[in-house]
Design an enzyme around this catalytic site. Structure first.
Site, short mmCIF file in Angstrom:
data_model
loop_
_atom_site.label_atom_id
_atom_site.label_comp_id
_atom_site.label_asym_id
_atom_site.label_seq_id
_atom_site.Cartn_x
_atom_site.Cartn_y
_atom_site.Cartn_z
N PRO A 56 0.88 -1.05 -0.12
CA PRO A 56 0.01 0.10 0.12
C PRO A 56 0.80 1.30 -0.09
O PRO A 56 1.98 1.37 0.61
CB PRO A 56 -0.88 0.01 1.38
CG PRO A 56 -0.10 -1.04 2.17
CD PRO A 56 1.04 -2.03 1.35
N TYR A 76 -5.10 13.93 -13.76
CA TYR A 76 -6.11 12.84 -13.66
C TYR A 76 -7.50 13.45 -13.46
O TYR A 76 -8.42 12.61 -13.16
CB TYR A 76 -5.69 11.72 -12.37
CG TYR A 76 -4.45 11.32 -12.29
CD1 TYR A 76 -4.15 10.25 -13.23
CD2 TYR A 76 -3.61 11.55 -11.25
CE1 TYR A 76 -2.84 9.70 -13.16
CE2 TYR A 76 -2.46 11.15 -11.11
CZ TYR A 76 -1.78 10.29 -12.04
OH TYR A 76 -0.81 9.62 -11.69
N CYS A 79 1.85 28.68 -17.00
CA CYS A 79 1.26 29.21 -18.01
C CYS A 79 0.66 27.90 -18.71
O CYS A 79 1.14 27.59 -20.10
CB CYS A 79 2.37 29.85 -19.02
SG CYS A 79 3.31 31.12 -18.23
N1 LLP Z 1 2.77 -1.61 -6.07
C1 LLP Z 1 2.98 -1.37 -7.34
C2 LLP Z 1 3.69 -2.23 -8.26
C3 LLP Z 1 2.45 0.02 -7.93
O1 LLP Z 1 2.68 0.35 -9.28
C4 LLP Z 1 1.80 0.81 -7.21
C5 LLP Z 1 1.23 2.05 -7.66
C6 LLP Z 1 1.71 0.52 -5.78
C7 LLP Z 1 2.03 -0.75 -5.27
C8 LLP Z 1 1.31 1.46 -4.85
O2 LLP Z 1 -0.16 1.72 -5.44
P1 LLP Z 1 -1.23 2.46 -4.12
O3 LLP Z 1 -1.52 1.80 -3.07
O4 LLP Z 1 -0.65 3.50 -3.80
O5 LLP Z 1 -2.65 2.51 -4.98
N2 LLP Z 1 0.09 8.81 -9.37
C9 LLP Z 1 -1.20 8.06 -9.37
C10 LLP Z 1 -1.31 6.76 -8.78
C11 LLP Z 1 0.04 5.84 -9.41
C12 LLP Z 1 0.11 4.55 -9.02
C13 LLP Z 1 1.27 3.67 -9.40
N3 LLP Z 1 1.52 2.55 -8.94
C14 LLP Z 1 -2.25 8.98 -8.54
O6 LLP Z 1 -1.62 10.17 -8.13
O7 LLP Z 1 -3.33 8.59 -8.25
#
Ligand code: LLP
Length: 396
Positions: free
Chosen positions: A254, A296, A323
């Site tokens: 997470p 997003y 800008c």
């Molecule tokens: N494990 C892997 C292999 C991942 O690619 C990611 C996130 C995570 C864990 C963690 O995921 P989380 O628990 O945070 O959902 N920039 C985007 C989110 C991109 C997520 C990329 N991978 C945003 O701001 O919503």
């Protein structure tokens, strides 16, 4: 207000207690079941955040040598790091082997071959999982959905058996586990459990082939409440996993769920600008500081820092000084604003600072951590000189 006086604006502020509580919620939900909660460093990679988690005994999900070195600097243990990402370089693999990471999550046959070759060259076996793509729809924003066949991530689940056989026969690879990650900001548990069922079917097949899987890494992706949405009950999610997997060790990755709601982004209203169509609050923060709204169309709640603020009541668009028409932090928010007010963009602890840039030659903002009554600077605001400190004039 005290923080703004001390550190200036714009500013990221993180709550140490919230980070700790969020991590513990995952950890404790497992009870005695073998597990490792590997915080996804990309969500917020400040070494103070990593250090708080390392002290709790957290593992880490890393995707680059930069993240690995940050974890080590912050007191995290390499033996609790899982190394994800679709294109690990030779240098990254060498370093990860040298420090002894817990596992490489392998995303393709070519990467498997590369890890075997590098491991051979330094005479050390590489622990691996294969990241499978279970082809489930995480029902989230298309940019952060990763578990469908059309995505670049992982190995098609139908092709994984052959790759596992190859890994099992490779001299310098040691099959440890099986990995999947289906996407991010997932607010319903069912895609996770569908993916788990598919992964478990593969584990039985592998068993029949004499390949045993010691841990299952189910990735990250647990969503948070940005806009009053119903999210996943973590205890229920983890209970459901435990019910399905027997005694197999579980790794989770997470990111957002640990730091997202533990951080805010504070920005100051510079100017108010109203025309017949729109009310714009031009703030000192911008898309380079907090990219999520532009990138997003993400929603972050906006709250006035001074709750008694009186000002012009309208539906305001919060826009930055960059800008680009896409430079906005929020749209159509009912607020009473005056120039000089501070506003907090909530739930900005994840993918906030870590996705920030210097676009428009804007120094990156400061980060502060609070703990009870105390607060500390955990990243100094960049100076204008920092912006071009690594640049050189072309001579000649
Ligand atoms: N494990 C892997 C292999 C991942 O690619 C990611 C996130 C995570 C864990 C963690 O995921 P989380 O628990 O945070 O959902 N920039 C985007 C989110 C991109 C997520 C990329 N991978 C945003 O701001 O919503």
């Amino acid at each position: 207000m005290e923080l703004m006086d001390a550190y200036g604006s714009p500013l990221y502020v993180y709550s140490r207690t919230d980070i700790e509580n969020n991590w513990r919620e995952f950890d404790q939900a497992f009870g005695a079941h073998p597990h490792l909660v590997c915080y996804a460093v990309k969500a917020n990679s400040n070494i103070a955040v990593l250090n708080v988690l390392a002290k709790l005994g957290s593992g880490f999900d890393i995707v680059s040598i930069g993240e690995l070195e940050r974890v080590l600097k912050a007191g995290g243990e390499a033996s609790k790091c899982v190394f994800s990402g679709v294109a690990k370089t030779v240098i990254e693999i060498e370093r990860a082997l040298e420090v002894g990471v817990r596992c490489f999550n392998v995303e393709s046959e070519s990467e498997l071959d590369r890890i075997n070759t590098v491991a051979k060259s330094i005479g050390k076996k590489a622990p691996i999982s294969i990241r499978v793509n279970p082809n489930v729809d995480a029902k989230t924003h298309p940019y952060i959905s990763t578990g469908l066949k059309e995505n670049k991530f992982g190995v098609d689940i139908g092709e994984a058996i052959d790759l596992y056989k190859k890994a099992n026969n490779a001299d310098y690879l040691e099959v440890q586990g099986l990995d999947c990650h289906i996407g991010s900001q997932i607010t319903d548990v069912s895609p996770f459990l569908d993916a788990l069922d598919k992964v478990l079917a593969l584990v039985w097949q592998l068993n029949d082939e004499g390949i045993s899987i010691h841990h299952l890494d189910l990735g990250g992706g647990v969503g948070i409440d940005y806009d009053g949405e119903q999210t996943i009950n973590i205890k229920a999610y983890i209970d459901a996993i435990i019910n399905k997997v027997g005694q197999t060790e579980i790794i989770l990755e997470p990111g957002r769920a640990i730091v997202g709601n533990a951080g805010i982004f504070v920005t100051k209203v510079e100017f108010l600008k109203q025309n017949s169509e729109h009310s714009f609050a031009i703030v000192d923060g911008a898309m380079n500081d907090l990219l999520r709204p532009s990138f997003y169309n993400a929603y972050h709640q906006v709250l006035p820092v001074n709750e008694n603020a009186t000002g012009t009541k309208a539906q305001w668009d919060l826009v930055g000084p960059i800008c680009e028409t896409g430079d906005f932090l929020a749209k159509n928010r009912d607020l009473s604003l005056s120039e000089g007010d501070y506003l907090a963009l909530m739930s900005a602890g994840a993918y906030g600072f870590s996705m920030s840039s210097n676009y428009n030659s804007r120094p990156r903002v400061a980060e502060v951590m609070v703990s009870g009554e105390n607060h500390q600077l955990v990243r100094k605001r960049e100076s204008v000189q920092d912006l071009f400190a690594k640049e050189r004039l072309y001579e000649g």
